[in-house]
Design an enzyme around this catalytic site. Structure first.
Site, PDB file in Angstrom:
ATOM      1  N   ARG A  42      55.718  56.912  10.777  1.00 53.85           N
ATOM      2  CA  ARG A  42      55.015  58.313   9.827  1.00 53.85           C
ATOM      3  C   ARG A  42      53.611  57.822  10.140  1.00 53.85           C
ATOM      4  NH1 ARG A  42      52.291  57.443   4.284  1.00 53.85           N
ATOM      5  NH2 ARG A  42      51.154  59.594   3.834  1.00 53.85           N
ATOM      6  N   HIS A  57      51.052  61.023  12.030  1.00 52.57           N
ATOM      7  CA  HIS A  57      49.638  60.848  11.440  1.00 52.57           C
ATOM      8  C   HIS A  57      49.185  60.969  12.602  1.00 52.57           C
ATOM      9  CE1 HIS A  57      50.362  60.699   6.789  1.00 52.57           C
ATOM     10  NE2 HIS A  57      51.078  61.349   7.779  1.00 52.57           N
ATOM     11  N   ASP A  58      48.776  60.085  13.082  1.00 56.54           N
ATOM     12  CA  ASP A  58      47.808  60.181  14.966  1.00 56.54           C
ATOM     13  C   ASP A  58      48.136  61.521  15.943  1.00 56.54           C
ATOM     14  OD1 ASP A  58      46.150  58.950  16.764  1.00 56.54           O
ATOM     15  OD2 ASP A  58      47.924  58.167  17.919  1.00 56.54           O
ATOM     16  N   ASP A 117      46.426  59.694  20.073  1.00 53.38           N
ATOM     17  CA  ASP A 117      45.653  59.286  20.964  1.00 53.38           C
ATOM     18  C   ASP A 117      44.957  57.373  19.985  1.00 53.38           C
ATOM     19  OD1 ASP A 117      43.403  59.695  18.536  1.00 53.38           O
ATOM     20  OD2 ASP A 117      42.147  60.878  20.116  1.00 53.38           O
ATOM     21  N   ASN A 149      46.297  58.872   4.185  1.00 56.97           N
ATOM     22  CA  ASN A 149      46.547  58.393   5.028  1.00 56.97           C
ATOM     23  C   ASN A 149      46.136  56.798   4.618  1.00 56.97           C
ATOM     24  OD1 ASN A 149      46.776  59.338   7.640  1.00 56.97           O
ATOM     25  ND2 ASN A 149      44.602  60.180   7.776  1.00 56.97           N
ATOM     26  N   PRO A 178      50.725  68.405   7.888  1.00 57.44           N
ATOM     27  CA  PRO A 178      51.628  69.266   7.462  1.00 57.44           C
ATOM     28  C   PRO A 178      51.437  68.558   5.296  1.00 57.44           C
ATOM     29  CG  PRO A 178      52.310  68.808   8.801  1.00 57.44           C
ATOM     30  CD  PRO A 178      51.215  67.936   9.215  1.00 57.44           C
ATOM     31  N   HIS A 202      62.390  61.653   7.356  1.00 58.70           N
ATOM     32  CA  HIS A 202      62.578  60.597   6.470  1.00 58.70           C
ATOM     33  C   HIS A 202      63.715  60.252   6.177  1.00 58.70           C
ATOM     34  CE1 HIS A 202      59.178  64.374   4.877  1.00 58.70           C
ATOM     35  NE2 HIS A 202      58.482  62.776   5.744  1.00 58.70           N
ATOM     36  N   ASP A 219      70.036  57.938   9.913  1.00 60.89           N
ATOM     37  CA  ASP A 219      70.787  58.901   9.553  1.00 60.89           C
ATOM     38  C   ASP A 219      71.198  60.038   9.136  1.00 60.89           C
ATOM     39  OD1 ASP A 219      71.151  58.514   7.372  1.00 60.89           O
ATOM     40  OD2 ASP A 219      72.291  56.311   6.677  1.00 60.89           O
TER      41      ASP A 219
END
Length: 333
Positions: free
Chosen positions: A73, A77-78, A85, A102, A168, A198, A258
Site C-alpha cells: 500500500r 501511495h508513493d 520518488d 497515510n 483514490p 486487496h 490469490d
C-alpha cells in the site's frame, strides 16, 4: 491499498522524462545515474542490493505478516503522489505521511532498516524509492504472489506535502477511478489488476462502515452488497464501535495472494464500494471475469499483477538532476 484505489491491455508505455544524468561530487552522489531506470542498474555499484532488501523483508514478514500489505500500500501511495520518488517516507509536520489516507500506513521501519544496511554495503548509492519498489515486490512474493524484475535507478524526491495527497477514494466510481489511473498512464486493466492487490490486507471500519448501515443517507446498506454479507460485517464493525478496528479486505484469505478477492466481488462480498463497482460496471466486469477464468481470453492474475506493478513503479520517476540519494529515508540530505 486500503484506501484504494485504466488501461489497452499490454499497450501503454510510460513516457519518462529523459534527462541527461549529471555526475555530482562524491560526497553527494558517487554513482552516476542514467536517464531511465532499468533492470540490473546496480549490478556494478551495489551488486547485492536485492539480496540485502530481500533479507530485511523476510525477517520483518515473519515477525509481522501485516508488513506485506502495509508496504504494498505504501508503494502505491508513493507512486500516486508526485511519482515513485520515496516522498511518502519523508518526515515533517506537513509531509505526505500526515495526510489522513497515510496515517494508517505501516512498515516505515522496514525501509529504514534496509537503507541502513545498504548504506553500510554501498554508501550513497541506492535510493529509498528503489528500496520501496523492491520491498513491495518481495513482500508480495512471500504471500504467494508473483516475482517480477524491478527496474531500478530512481532518485529520491525532495518534496513531500500533505496538500499534494489526492489518492483514490473508497467511494470512487469506476469513472473516477479510471480518471485517476489514466493520469498516471495506467489503463482500465491496470486499475482492476492493481485494485486486486486487496487480496492481502485490512481496512479500518471508519473507512467503509456507512456503506453497511446508512448508504448515502438511505438508512439501509448498499443494495449491491450480498444480503448475507451485511450482518457479518456489521458484527465486526458495529455502528458505534471503534472506527480504527480493522477488517480483512479479502475475508477468508486475507494473508494469501490469490483470486479470492476477485471471487468475492463476483458474489457481492466486496468490502469497499470502489472495489465492488468493478464487478458491477460493464467495462471492468469482463476484466474481472477473465482474471477468474470465466471469460475468454483468460488473464492470469499473477503475471498481470506483476506487469501492472512494474508499469506503476515507473510513474513520474526522478532521474538526473531531479532528485538525490538520501542518506536516511525519512529526511532529505
Amino acid at each position: 491499498m486500503a484506501s484504494v484505489t485504466n488501461f489497452n491491455p499490454h499497450g501503454v508505455f510510460l513516457p519518462l522524462f529523459l534527462v541527461l544524468a549529471a555526475t555530482a561530487t562524491a560526497t553527494t552522489r558517487p554513482y552516476t545515474f542514467l536517464p531511465r531506470p532499468r533492470v540490473g542498474y546496480y549490478s556494478s555499484a551495489c551488486w547485492n542490493v536485492e539480496s540485502i532488501v530481500r533479507s530485511v523483508v523476510q525477517s520483518n514478514y515473519f515477525t509481522n505478516p501485516a508488513n506485506a500489505p502495509g508496504i504494498l500500500r505504501m508503494h502505491f501511495h508513493d507512486c500516486f503522489v508526485r511519482g515513485c520518488d520515496g516522498s511518502i517516507l519523508l518526515d515533517g509536520p506537513n509531509s505526505e505521511k500526515t495526510a489522513i489516507p497515510n496515517q494508517s500506513l505501516r512498515g516505515f521501519n522496514v525501509i529504514e532498516e534496509a537503507k541502513t544496511q545498504l548504506e553500510i554495503a554501498c554508501p550513497l548509492t541506492v535510493s529509498c524509492a528503489d528500496i520501496l519498489a523492491l520491498a513491495a515486490r518481495d513482500f508480495v512474493v512471500l504471500t504467494g504472489g508473483p516475482w517480477w524484475p524491478v527496474p531500478l535507478g530512481r532518485l529520491d524526491g525532495r518534496v513531500s506535502l500533505a496538500s499534494n495527497v489526492d489518492l483514490p477514494e473508497p467511494t470512487d466510481s469506476v469513472a473516477v477511478q479510471k480518471q485517476r489511473f489514466a493520469a498516471k498512464y495506467l489503463n482500465t486493466q491496470d486499475l482492476v489488476v492493481l485494485a486486486a492487490g486487496h487480496t492481502i490486507g485490512t481496512v479500518g471500519c471508519g473507512v467503509f462502515r456507512d456503506r453497511f448501515f446508512n448508504y448515502k443517507n438511505t438508512g439501509s446498506p448498499d443494495p449491491t452488497i450480498n444480503p448475507n454479507f451485511v450482518p457479518q460485517i456489521q458484527s465486526q464493525c458495529p455502528l458505534n464501535g471503534n472506527a480504527a478496528t480493522r477488517v480483512a479486505l479479502d475475508l477468508g484469505s486475507e494473508g494469501q495472494f490469490d483470486t479470492s478477492y476477485l471471487n468475492n466481488l463476483r458474489f457481492g462480498r466486496g468490502v469497499l464500494e470502489s472495489d465492488q463497482v468493478l464487478w458491477n460496471d460493464p467495462e471492468t466486469r469482463p476484466i474481472v471475469e477473465r482474471l477468474l477464468g470465466l471469460r475468454f481470453p483468460f488473464l492470469l492474475f499473477g503475471p498481470e499483477f506483476a506487469r501492472s506493478m512494474s508499469k506503476m513503479s515507473l510513474t513520474e520517476v526522478k532521474t538526473g538532476l531531479d532528485g538525490e540519494i538520501r542518506r536516511v529515508c525519512s529526511a532529505i540530505n
